[in-house]
Design a protein around this motif. Structure first.
Motif, mmCIF file in Angstrom:
data_model
loop_
_atom_site.group_PDB
_atom_site.id
_atom_site.type_symbol
_atom_site.label_atom_id
_atom_site.label_comp_id
_atom_site.label_asym_id
_atom_site.label_seq_id
_atom_site.Cartn_x
_atom_site.Cartn_y
_atom_site.Cartn_z
ATOM 1 N N ALA A 17 0.825 -1.212 0.000
ATOM 2 C CA ALA A 17 0.000 0.000 0.000
ATOM 3 C C ALA A 17 0.858 1.261 0.000
ATOM 4 C CB ALA A 17 -0.928 -0.005 1.214
ATOM 5 N N GLU A 18 2.080 1.146 0.476
ATOM 6 C CA GLU A 18 2.943 2.316 0.571
ATOM 7 C C GLU A 18 3.390 2.788 -0.819
ATOM 8 O OE1 GLU A 18 3.392 3.618 3.564
ATOM 9 O OE2 GLU A 18 4.463 5.320 2.699
ATOM 10 N N ASN A 19 3.865 1.826 -1.652
ATOM 11 C CA ASN A 19 4.342 2.239 -2.979
ATOM 12 C C ASN A 19 3.324 1.987 -4.085
ATOM 13 O OD1 ASN A 19 4.453 -0.497 -3.608
ATOM 14 N ND2 ASN A 19 6.671 -0.661 -3.298
ATOM 15 N N ARG A 20 2.124 1.528 -3.693
ATOM 16 C CA ARG A 20 1.001 1.323 -4.652
ATOM 17 C C ARG A 20 1.390 0.354 -5.762
ATOM 18 N NH1 ARG A 20 0.624 5.262 -0.742
ATOM 19 N NH2 ARG A 20 -0.999 6.807 -1.185
ATOM 20 N N ASP A 21 2.107 -0.696 -5.412
ATOM 21 C CA ASP A 21 2.514 -1.697 -6.404
ATOM 22 C C ASP A 21 2.350 -3.089 -5.785
ATOM 23 O OD1 ASP A 21 3.434 -2.779 -8.725
ATOM 24 O OD2 ASP A 21 5.363 -1.733 -8.716
ATOM 25 N N TRP A 22 2.534 -4.128 -6.587
ATOM 26 C CA TRP A 22 2.488 -5.482 -6.047
ATOM 27 C C TRP A 22 3.546 -5.623 -4.962
ATOM 28 C CZ3 TRP A 22 -1.651 -7.957 -7.734
ATOM 29 C CH2 TRP A 22 -2.114 -7.754 -9.042
ATOM 30 N N LYS B 174 0.732 -12.231 -12.932
ATOM 31 C CA LYS B 174 0.161 -10.877 -13.050
ATOM 32 C C LYS B 174 1.112 -9.987 -13.836
ATOM 33 C CE LYS B 174 3.163 -9.791 -9.657
ATOM 34 N NZ LYS B 174 4.438 -9.132 -9.946
ATOM 35 N N GLY B 175 0.580 -8.852 -14.286
ATOM 36 C CA GLY B 175 1.396 -7.874 -15.006
ATOM 37 C C GLY B 175 1.506 -6.592 -14.211
ATOM 38 N N GLU B 176 2.067 -5.566 -14.836
ATOM 39 C CA GLU B 176 2.221 -4.286 -14.158
ATOM 40 C C GLU B 176 0.865 -3.648 -13.892
ATOM 41 O OE1 GLU B 176 4.789 -1.650 -16.203
ATOM 42 O OE2 GLU B 176 6.513 -2.998 -16.135
ATOM 43 N N LEU B 177 0.780 -2.902 -12.809
ATOM 44 C CA LEU B 177 -0.472 -2.222 -12.479
ATOM 45 C C LEU B 177 -0.690 -1.012 -13.380
ATOM 46 C CD1 LEU B 177 -0.439 -2.207 -8.557
ATOM 47 C CD2 LEU B 177 -1.725 -3.731 -10.082
ATOM 48 N N THR B 178 -1.953 -0.771 -13.691
ATOM 49 C CA THR B 178 -2.347 0.421 -14.442
ATOM 50 C C THR B 178 -3.200 1.298 -13.541
ATOM 51 O OG1 THR B 178 -2.357 -0.764 -16.541
ATOM 52 C CG2 THR B 178 -3.654 1.261 -16.436
ATOM 53 N N LEU C 131 -10.265 -1.910 10.292
ATOM 54 C CA LEU C 131 -10.123 -0.797 9.345
ATOM 55 C C LEU C 131 -9.192 -1.202 8.213
ATOM 56 C CD1 LEU C 131 -9.873 2.304 11.694
ATOM 57 C CD2 LEU C 131 -11.881 1.268 10.658
ATOM 58 N N VAL C 132 -9.510 -0.801 7.007
ATOM 59 C CA VAL C 132 -8.743 -1.231 5.845
ATOM 60 C C VAL C 132 -8.275 -0.035 5.025
ATOM 61 C CG1 VAL C 132 -10.065 -3.368 5.735
ATOM 62 C CG2 VAL C 132 -10.727 -1.458 4.284
ATOM 63 N N ASN C 133 -7.223 -0.281 4.238
ATOM 64 C CA ASN C 133 -6.712 0.711 3.285
ATOM 65 C C ASN C 133 -6.918 0.145 1.881
ATOM 66 O OD1 ASN C 133 -4.668 2.711 5.003
ATOM 67 N ND2 ASN C 133 -4.803 0.655 5.875
ATOM 68 N N GLU C 134 -7.600 0.878 1.034
ATOM 69 C CA GLU C 134 -7.759 0.449 -0.365
ATOM 70 C C GLU C 134 -7.459 1.633 -1.278
ATOM 71 O OE1 GLU C 134 -11.536 -1.454 -0.946
ATOM 72 O OE2 GLU C 134 -10.979 -3.195 0.261
ATOM 73 N N GLY C 135 -7.187 1.321 -2.544
ATOM 74 C CA GLY C 135 -6.744 2.340 -3.478
ATOM 75 C C GLY C 135 -7.857 3.212 -3.999
ATOM 76 N N SER C 136 -7.493 4.456 -4.308
ATOM 77 C CA SER C 136 -8.439 5.409 -4.865
ATOM 78 C C SER C 136 -7.784 6.109 -6.052
ATOM 79 C CB SER C 136 -8.841 6.412 -3.778
ATOM 80 O OG SER C 136 -10.040 7.060 -4.104
ATOM 81 N N LEU C 137 -8.501 7.045 -6.625
ATOM 82 C CA LEU C 137 -7.979 7.784 -7.785
ATOM 83 C C LEU C 137 -6.736 8.576 -7.387
ATOM 84 C CD1 LEU C 137 -8.767 8.369 -10.771
ATOM 85 C CD2 LEU C 137 -9.888 10.433 -9.936
ATOM 86 N N GLU C 138 -5.826 8.784 -8.336
ATOM 87 C CA GLU C 138 -4.609 9.577 -8.140
ATOM 88 C C GLU C 138 -3.762 9.026 -6.995
ATOM 89 O OE1 GLU C 138 -6.310 13.413 -7.640
ATOM 90 O OE2 GLU C 138 -6.481 13.765 -9.795
ATOM 91 N N LYS C 139 -3.740 7.703 -6.869
ATOM 92 C CA LYS C 139 -2.932 6.992 -5.875
ATOM 93 C C LYS C 139 -3.280 7.347 -4.435
ATOM 94 C CE LYS C 139 1.008 6.272 -8.974
ATOM 95 N NZ LYS C 139 2.472 6.329 -9.116
ATOM 96 N N LYS C 140 -4.473 7.906 -4.235
ATOM 97 C CA LYS C 140 -4.909 8.167 -2.861
ATOM 98 C C LYS C 140 -5.326 6.847 -2.209
ATOM 99 C CE LYS C 140 -6.490 12.889 -3.685
ATOM 100 N NZ LYS C 140 -7.682 13.747 -3.829
ATOM 101 N N ILE C 141 -5.497 6.904 -0.882
ATOM 102 C CA ILE C 141 -5.887 5.740 -0.108
ATOM 103 C C ILE C 141 -7.258 5.988 0.514
ATOM 104 C CG2 ILE C 141 -5.354 4.389 1.973
ATOM 105 C CD1 ILE C 141 -3.469 3.773 -0.325
ATOM 106 N N ARG C 142 -8.133 5.001 0.389
ATOM 107 C CA ARG C 142 -9.402 5.051 1.131
ATOM 108 C C ARG C 142 -9.185 4.286 2.435
ATOM 109 N NH1 ARG C 142 -12.897 1.911 -1.700
ATOM 110 N NH2 ARG C 142 -11.234 1.330 -3.132
ATOM 111 N N PHE C 143 -9.156 5.025 3.542
ATOM 112 C CA PHE C 143 -8.975 4.423 4.869
ATOM 113 C C PHE C 143 -10.369 4.317 5.480
ATOM 114 C CE2 PHE C 143 -7.934 5.070 9.498
ATOM 115 C CZ PHE C 143 -7.382 3.812 9.675
ATOM 116 N N MET C 144 -10.813 3.103 5.750
ATOM 117 C CA MET C 144 -12.247 2.964 6.057
ATOM 118 C C MET C 144 -12.552 1.725 6.894
ATOM 119 S SD MET C 144 -13.357 1.778 2.222
ATOM 120 C CE MET C 144 -12.561 0.352 1.479
#
Length: 443
Positions: A182-187, A202-206, A281-294
């Motif tokens: 979650a820190e570098n937004r990659d696998w 898997k391949g590279e993230l888009t 509580l979980v962290n998931e990805g959002s637009l522009e590499k933001k994190i949804r903490f919820m």
């Protein structure tokens, strides 16, 4: 006026909705279909050929209704995926998250990587349906790689692949898997290595909003389309789309109210405090590499289950009656809404039992049963928001309410009383709104 087509698939139904930007967004649902599953050997699979066919019907109906559609976008529920073989063919139908993954698989995963280390890396919760457990089950107990499977694609990416021929691993849907850093937004290389999952699956993230793809020639021919239409890589996860539709400011939180309730904030960084792990509580990805903490808790599922149970018992009570019935009860107590609510077929007695165990008092009326569920949801929301505010050190001035729960006036009243800030009623069709906004931005 610009128009786009949103293909929004939930675990119960899928929709094709034309969204037109005419100073405000105008939504026109042109096709709806159940997202069918198939049972095989005690497991539940999505009927992908049927779902793909319904999607093509939706595209065709949309273009007949509005020939000026300029792009498409696809979003779905999280965690589920399909396998492709070495020829790029579907290896088998994608298994549904509703299939129970044995507890021993979860235990084996966390014997290799502890709950704490896993949470610290990816920030995800530890639900049995998470992709990480499904993948480990496939690899160890179904020998899927030895049988010929080569790569996996998450549901929205799998649909995009069949329409365009392009393999994409989109960030927001991948962030539901338990496989990212979650820190570098990659696998996460650590997670793949510790669990001995081959990186070749898997391949590279888009990242969403950055790329578009085009329909395959055979799809164009099948749908009798003369001019190709781009499919924009919108956030593949429907709740990531919904948060875009909320139009949050820096001091806003959101509450997506559906079968599950997602209450959270958008942040620029992850929060993996162990208190968050213990409280779910979980962290998931959002637009522009933001994190949804919820927080991710059971939402209106108990209300849906009550409605289904009473319908089977020939009780003529529907959702529209729930608010008035609950208002007639004077109870202020609540119970814990646990995972038992996910599996029981007798939701009414589960509520009665939990209430009796907690308060040594019997409830029988439908008014009281409903009121207890509403109160319990309100209590969950209040506790979750306070914890999120504490861990994120964020002041919350308002909470934007999203999703189908906005049609329930008593639920909104309960939510209003639960928070010490204002609430804003956002779009019911939040996922579609977010999906469309990203498409319009890309045009």
């Amino acid at each position: 006026m610009k128009s786009v087509l949103c293909l929004d698939l939930g675990a119960s139904s899928g929709r094709a909705i034309i969204v037109t930007n005419n100073n405000c967004l105008e939504l026109n649902e042109v096709h709806r279909f159940p997202t069918k599953t198939l049972n095989k050997n005690g497991k539940i699979y999505w009927d992908l050929p049927y779902i793909l066919n319904e999607i093509k019907i939706g595209i065709k109906k949309a273009l007949k209704e509005n020939s000026n559609i300029q792009s498409l976008g696809i979003d779905t529920w999280g965690c589920d995926y399909g396998w492709l073989d070495e020829n790029g063919q579907l290896f088998r139908n994608p298994r549904s998250y509703r299939t129970c993954i044995p507890q021993k698989v979860i235990d084996e995963v966390h014997n290799k990587i502890s709950l704490e280390e896993h949470y610290n890396i990816c920030g995800n919760g530890h639900f049995a349906f998470n992709s990480i457990y499904q993948l480990c089950y496939d690899i160890k107990y179904e020998n899927i790689l030895e049988s010929g499977a080569k790569e996996f694609l998450f549901m929205p990416n799998l649909i995009l692949y069949y329409l365009t021929g392009e393999k994409v691993w989109e960030y927001t849907i991948a962030s539901t898997s338990g496989l990212l850093n979650a820190e570098n937004r990659d696998w996460s290389k650590t997670i793949f290595q510790k669990l001995e999952i081959p990186s070749t699956i898997k391949g590279e993230l888009t990242h969403p909003g950055t790329t578009s793809y085009f329909l395959k020639d055979e799809i164009l021919k099948e749908l009798d389309i003369s001019q190709n239409i781009p499919i924009v890589c919108v956030p593949g996860h429907d709740s990531a789309c919904a948060v875009i539709g909320a139009n949050l400011d820096n001091n806003s939180a959101y509450l997506i109210n559906g079968t599950w309730s997602l209450l959270g904030v958008e942040l620029s960084k992850t929060i993996t405090d162990l208190v968050g792990l213990k409280k779910g509580l979980v962290n998931e990805g959002s637009l522009e590499k933001k994190i949804r903490f919820m927080s991710m808790t059971i939402g209106t599922l108990p209300l849906q289950s009550l409605r289904n149970q009473w319908k089977k018992e020939n009780e003529n009570i529907d959702f529209k009656d729930f608010s008035n019935l609950a208002k007639n009860s004077i109870l202020n107590n609540h119970i814990e809404i646990t995972e038992e609510f996910l599996i029981t077929s007798d939701i009414e007695n589960l509520i009665k039992d939990k209430y009796f165990k907690k308060y040594r008092c019997v409830i029988n009326s439908k008014e009281d049963i409903l009121r207890i569920i509403y109160n319990s949801l309100g209590n969950n929301y209040r506790e979750s928001l306070e914890l999120i505010k504490t861990l994120s050190n964020k002041e919350i001035n308002n909470v934007v309410l999203l999703g189908g729960g906005n049609q329930d006036s008593f639920l909104i009243e309960i939510i209003r009383k639960s928070f010490d800030c204002s609430i804003i009623i956002g779009p019911i069709e939040a996922s579609v709104t977010g999906n469309a906004l990203i498409q319009f931005k890309s045009l």
